[in-house]
Design an enzyme around this catalytic site. Sequence first.
Site, PDB file in Angstrom:
ATOM      1  N   CYS A 167     -70.939 -55.282 -13.387  1.00  0.00           N
ATOM      2  CA  CYS A 167     -69.535 -55.676 -13.507  1.00  0.00           C
ATOM      3  C   CYS A 167     -68.670 -54.688 -12.723  1.00  0.00           C
ATOM      4  O   CYS A 167     -68.792 -53.470 -12.900  1.00  0.00           O
ATOM      5  CB  CYS A 167     -69.139 -55.675 -14.983  1.00  0.00           C
ATOM      6  SG  CYS A 167     -67.364 -55.744 -15.283  1.00  0.00           S
ATOM      7  N   GLU A 168     -67.814 -55.183 -11.865  1.00  0.00           N
ATOM      8  CA  GLU A 168     -67.012 -54.295 -11.032  1.00  0.00           C
ATOM      9  C   GLU A 168     -65.890 -53.610 -11.817  1.00  0.00           C
ATOM     10  O   GLU A 168     -65.268 -52.673 -11.314  1.00  0.00           O
ATOM     11  CB  GLU A 168     -66.416 -55.051  -9.844  1.00  0.00           C
ATOM     12  CG  GLU A 168     -65.389 -56.095 -10.197  1.00  0.00           C
ATOM     13  CD  GLU A 168     -64.834 -56.797  -8.969  1.00  0.00           C
ATOM     14  OE1 GLU A 168     -63.679 -57.228  -9.024  1.00  0.00           O
ATOM     15  OE2 GLU A 168     -65.550 -56.921  -7.958  1.00  0.00           O
ATOM     16  N   HIS A 169     -65.635 -54.060 -13.028  1.00  0.00           N
ATOM     17  CA  HIS A 169     -64.547 -53.474 -13.819  1.00  0.00           C
ATOM     18  C   HIS A 169     -64.982 -52.218 -14.570  1.00  0.00           C
ATOM     19  O   HIS A 169     -64.203 -51.275 -14.722  1.00  0.00           O
ATOM     20  CB  HIS A 169     -64.003 -54.499 -14.815  1.00  0.00           C
ATOM     21  CG  HIS A 169     -63.449 -55.711 -14.155  1.00  0.00           C
ATOM     22  ND1 HIS A 169     -63.574 -56.981 -14.683  1.00  0.00           N
ATOM     23  CD2 HIS A 169     -62.773 -55.866 -12.991  1.00  0.00           C
ATOM     24  CE1 HIS A 169     -62.997 -57.854 -13.884  1.00  0.00           C
ATOM     25  NE2 HIS A 169     -62.511 -57.212 -12.847  1.00  0.00           N
ATOM     26  N   HIS A 170     -66.237 -52.199 -15.061  1.00  0.00           N
ATOM     27  CA  HIS A 170     -66.700 -51.064 -15.854  1.00  0.00           C
ATOM     28  C   HIS A 170     -68.006 -50.457 -15.333  1.00  0.00           C
ATOM     29  O   HIS A 170     -68.495 -49.478 -15.899  1.00  0.00           O
ATOM     30  CB  HIS A 170     -66.891 -51.484 -17.314  1.00  0.00           C
ATOM     31  CG  HIS A 170     -65.658 -52.017 -17.959  1.00  0.00           C
ATOM     32  ND1 HIS A 170     -65.392 -53.373 -18.085  1.00  0.00           N
ATOM     33  CD2 HIS A 170     -64.592 -51.378 -18.504  1.00  0.00           C
ATOM     34  CE1 HIS A 170     -64.230 -53.543 -18.678  1.00  0.00           C
ATOM     35  NE2 HIS A 170     -63.724 -52.365 -18.941  1.00  0.00           N
ATOM     36  N   GLN A 215     -68.627 -62.566 -12.524  1.00  0.00           N
ATOM     37  CA  GLN A 215     -69.534 -63.721 -12.553  1.00  0.00           C
ATOM     38  C   GLN A 215     -68.941 -64.928 -11.846  1.00  0.00           C
ATOM     39  O   GLN A 215     -69.665 -65.692 -11.188  1.00  0.00           O
ATOM     40  CB  GLN A 215     -69.874 -64.068 -14.007  1.00  0.00           C
ATOM     41  CG  GLN A 215     -70.917 -65.175 -14.142  1.00  0.00           C
ATOM     42  CD  GLN A 215     -71.343 -65.392 -15.579  1.00  0.00           C
ATOM     43  OE1 GLN A 215     -71.407 -64.445 -16.363  1.00  0.00           O
ATOM     44  NE2 GLN A 215     -71.633 -66.623 -15.939  1.00  0.00           N
ATOM     45  N   HIS A 247     -72.786 -60.021 -20.833  1.00  0.00           N
ATOM     46  CA  HIS A 247     -72.070 -58.910 -20.205  1.00  0.00           C
ATOM     47  C   HIS A 247     -72.048 -57.707 -21.138  1.00  0.00           C
ATOM     48  O   HIS A 247     -71.517 -57.785 -22.250  1.00  0.00           O
ATOM     49  CB  HIS A 247     -70.639 -59.334 -19.858  1.00  0.00           C
ATOM     50  CG  HIS A 247     -70.567 -60.336 -18.757  1.00  0.00           C
ATOM     51  ND1 HIS A 247     -70.039 -60.037 -17.514  1.00  0.00           N
ATOM     52  CD2 HIS A 247     -70.969 -61.631 -18.700  1.00  0.00           C
ATOM     53  CE1 HIS A 247     -70.109 -61.117 -16.741  1.00  0.00           C
ATOM     54  NE2 HIS A 247     -70.664 -62.088 -17.442  1.00  0.00           N
ATOM     55  N   CYS A 290     -70.300 -55.161 -20.928  1.00  0.00           N
ATOM     56  CA  CYS A 290     -68.943 -54.680 -21.190  1.00  0.00           C
ATOM     57  C   CYS A 290     -68.361 -55.339 -22.438  1.00  0.00           C
ATOM     58  O   CYS A 290     -67.373 -54.847 -23.007  1.00  0.00           O
ATOM     59  CB  CYS A 290     -68.034 -54.917 -19.982  1.00  0.00           C
ATOM     60  SG  CYS A 290     -67.879 -56.639 -19.484  1.00  0.00           S
TER      61      CYS A 290
END
Length: 227
Positions: free
Chosen positions: A117-120, A158, A186, A188
């Site tokens: 995941c590019e956020h976390h 995703q 996920h 996250c």
Amino acid sequence: MEYHHTSEMNGVVADYFSMCNEPERNSLCREEKHSEDAADSNNLCHIEKAYSTILSELGEDVDREGLLRTPLRAAKAMQFLTKGYKETTQDILNDAIFDENHEEMVIVKDIDLFSLCEHHLVPFYGKAHIAYLPNKKVVGLSKLARIVEIYSRRLQVQERLTKQIASAISEALEPAGVAVVIEAAHMCMVMRGVQKMNASTVTSVMLGRFHDDPEVRTEFLALTMKK
């Protein structure tokens, strides 16, 4: 005219193989490979230092036995998990697209995928289901899984991953339609945040006849989702 064209092409092919066998050409190829390896090594060094800094800022002793090589291991792992940035669909599909008088649906389901995941920067993982309607061309089945691998081995969300896989297949094969469904969990949402252990995310992209024809779409979903 045909004979002249054939002779001309044979000359081009001969020149090409001659160039490939030249010592200077081989030397250039080796230098280019060496340059790429040097760049990778330099990047690895920077990533390793960054991980060492992160561990130190977290309060860890990076000189203790258990962590001595952890920054290097983590750097190598991150390079592997994001190796898709250095790969293209053109590279893997070369010589794997074939002329074939087949127009019925082709499905490859339950393709394992792992991404970050590019956020976390924590994993999400699950299954991809792919279908396409050939337009006189088919592709080696393993290449569909390789396309999933290319785009999942990048920092992702995703929704974008699903679209990139569908678009890559559509551009490469020009089929009558492409469908991609991804089901994923996920971390996250599991390890942090709302911490919902059983939550899963489903995304889909339908192109061509899969988008326009409800019967085709229904057939794909029925064949894909049945266990």
